[in-house]
Design a protein around this motif. Structure first.
Motif, PDB file in Angstrom:
ATOM      1  N   SER A 242      13.097   2.421   1.753  1.00  0.00           N
ATOM      2  CA  SER A 242      12.981   1.579   2.940  1.00  0.00           C
ATOM      3  C   SER A 242      11.716   0.751   2.865  1.00  0.00           C
TER       4      SER A 242
ATOM      5  N   ILE B 106      12.570   7.310   7.553  1.00  0.00           N
ATOM      6  CA  ILE B 106      12.860   7.836   6.204  1.00  0.00           C
ATOM      7  C   ILE B 106      13.062   9.355   6.280  1.00  0.00           C
TER       8      ILE B 106
ATOM      9  N   ALA C  94      12.234   9.917  -1.725  1.00  0.00           N
ATOM     10  CA  ALA C  94      12.090   8.753  -0.847  1.00  0.00           C
ATOM     11  C   ALA C  94      11.008   7.811  -1.346  1.00  0.00           C
TER      12      ALA C  94
ATOM     13  N   ARG D 158       8.831   4.390   0.157  1.00  0.00           N
ATOM     14  CA  ARG D 158       8.572   3.365   1.177  1.00  0.00           C
ATOM     15  C   ARG D 158       7.861   2.205   0.512  1.00  0.00           C
TER      16      ARG D 158
END
Lengths: 320, 249
Positions: free
Chosen positions: B61, B71, B82, B84
């Motif tokens: 994201s 997230i 994940a 970012r």
């Protein structure tokens, strides 16, 4: 030059094309630019070119190539990018159909330029300004692009088609079509050729207040009488009362019909957003406090099962 | 099969979007942020595919630190990793987003990338097609059914009045639509597990935007509203008005 990508499905021009031709011809007059359309496919396109002439388009570029069937969005995008470069078009418009919205981002990235999707108004204010809904229609944004050509998709039902005859010069063009990574192998109509809500002039829509899937007969009767499409709110499609393609609202379809008739729909903010660009809204609901009445031009407080059959009867009378 | 799922943090669908005085921007204060609803179908499909075939799901994201909450919600559904992509505000030019995503995702060994069919704030529906073009991958969006078999795939995508059956080559970018699946609920175990997953923060030089939103406004208010309180007995009058005043039937 203003270039329109004609949207062809099953060998026919979609209804949105007349609207985009109209928008383009008006913009051409405003900015002093010639207007052309391009038709792409495997064969049989020349006969369709005359339709563009009915709306004032003076030139039709016909790209016929065996590599364009079956339909492939990436092969089409490459071919369209080629035509844009070849013609030096400064503005490129296509209908914001499922096909248009799928193909044009690829074209934009081919050319590395901006694209404005779902435009409801385009005008020249010392440079083009595109108005488009955001947040499913809760707000509108004015957008300017800094790259050329300017690419936009025009939302269906945003422009009224205006017939004005022109002689269309048909010009074949050959392009190199790359191998397709994606191919559409079949169209599976799931609602017996019924009008889609995004393309309908009138929509008769039902919500939870309709009480069940078996109650839709009266909405379908009214829709048939009006030549309308049937729509529904999210809970109705979630519960499987109606097929999901009829779901109107923030996580469904946003629509802009001339007339939206909401029956037994309370008017949750997500639904209201999806119908906010309707030209006229009629709501029937037994709760006078229902939020749908805040956006309805005409609200009728009453039980849908009493009111809707009378609407059908009265319309039948005035339609003779 | 390693899968990236690109998600966007958007205002909850119940949010009354407010335009700042002067129309220059949308007011951020007091917004409840969620995973853009179409992205939840993307996450679910990625989880199902890795559960069946092995591999990991990485949530990606773009946005400021506040995006990490969203997230974590995605991780709580069961994703393993994940990323970012740090930026001051989420770009409103989808061309910028696609270029940044392509730069970050290229060369990380993903077999498949999922996105939502569109984010429910910008409603642009551009990132899947642009991203696929930049990676030279296939792209199918607005997908309601998906099957992958080795280096080929079949999908159903929604179109006007029905659906299209599509064949595509792998690798691919898939834009998820509602009805692709039923996204799972986040349970307490998933939420606790998600808290311990490190989020890789990536810095990139974003390219210049190619479009500018010059102003926001509310949809124009229409004429006077009329409320008829006598149910069926008012219908004849409403139909007359629809025909004579509104001229829509």
């Amino acid at each position: 030059m203003i270039l329109i990508i004609s949207d062809i499905q099953e060998g026919k021009l979609r209804s949105v094309n007349a609207e985009v031709y109209t928008a383009a011809v008006a913009l051409g007059k405003e900015t002093g630019q010639p207007v052309a359309t391009v038709l792409l496919g495997a064969s049989g396109l020349k006969e369709l070119a005359a339709t563009a002439g009915n709306y004032g388009v003076e030139k039709a570029i016909v790209v016929e190539d065996a590599g364009l069937a079956p339909f492939s969005p990436d092969a089409y995008a490459a071919a369209i990018a080629h035509v844009i470069r070849e013609t030096g078009a400064s503005v490129v418009l296509m209908g914001a159909t499922f096909t248009g919205k799928d193909v044009m981002p690829r074209v934009a990235q081919h050319l590395d330029v901006a694209l404005v999707q779902d435009v409801i108004n385009v005008r020249d204010e010392g440079g083009l300004v595109f108005t488009r809904p955001m947040y499913a229609g809760k707000v509108h944004a004015d957008v300017r692009v800094q790259t050329s050509p300017a690419l936009a998709t025009i939302r269906p039902k945003s422009y009224k088609p205006a017939e004005q005859a022109a002689d269309v010069a048909v010009e074949p063009m050959s392009v190199s079509v790359p191998a397709a990574k994606v191919q559409v192998v079949a169209y599976e109509g799931s609602s017996n050729g019924k009008l889609d809500v995004t393309e309908a002039d009138i929509i008769v829509s039902g919500g939870r207040g309709m009480q069940g899937a078996d109650k839709w007969g009266m909405l379908e009767e009214l829709a048939d009488l009006l030549g309308a499409a049937t729509g529904c709110s999210r809970p109705v499609s979630d519960d499987g009362w109606r097929p999901h393609e009829e779901h109107i609202g923030q996580t469904g379809k946003t629509v802009s019909p001339d007339l939206y008739i909401a029956c037994g729909i309370s008017g949750a903010i997500q639904h209201v957003a999806g119908v906010s660009s309707s030209k006229f809204i009629v709501a029937v609901n037994k709760d006078p406090e229902a939020p749908i009445f805040k956006v309805a031009d005409y609200g009728i407080v009453g039980d849908v099962f009493d009111v809707v059959p009378v609407i059908t009867e009265e319309i039948r009378k005035v339609k003779g | 099969m390693n899968i990236a799922v690109c998600i966007k943090q958007t205002p909850d669908t119940t949010t009354r979007i407010q335009v700042a005085d002067g129309g220059g921007e949308i007011v951020d204060d007091g917004i409840q942020w969620i995973i853009s609803p179409y992205d939840e179908f993307a996450i679910e499909e990625a989880l199902k595919l890795t559960e069946a075939n092995g591999g990991e799901v990485t949530i990606v994201s773009m946005g400021p630190a506040r995006v990490e909450k969203t997230i974590r919600e995605a991780l709580a559904m069961g994703a393993q990793k994940a990323i970012r992509i740090d930026c001051e505000s989420i770009p409103n030019d989808p061309g910028v987003t696609a270029k940044v995503l392509a730069e970050v995702l290229r060369g990380r060994g993903f077999d498949l990338i999922f996105t939502g069919r569109q984010a429910i704030d910008g409603d642009q529906a551009q990132v899947p097609g642009r991203l696929a073009h930049l990676l030279d991958w296939a792209c199918v969006s607005v997908v309601i059914d998906l099957a992958i078999d080795g280096d080929k795939g079949t999908a159903l995508r929604e179109v006007e009045g029905g659906s299209e059956r599509v064949h595509f080559t792998m690798p691919a970018v898939i834009g998820a639509n509602r009805h692709l699946n039923e996204p799972r609920y986040r349970n307490m175990r998933g939420i606790m597990k998600a808290k311990r997953i490190p989020i890789e923060v990536v810095q990139v030089d974003a390219p210049a935007p190619q479009l500018e939103i010059t102003s926001y406004s509310y949809p124009p208010q229409k004429g006077e509203r009329k409320l008829f309180e006598n149910g069926a007995s008012d219908v004849a009058e409403v139909v007359r008005l629809l025909r004579e005043e509104a001229q829509v039937i």
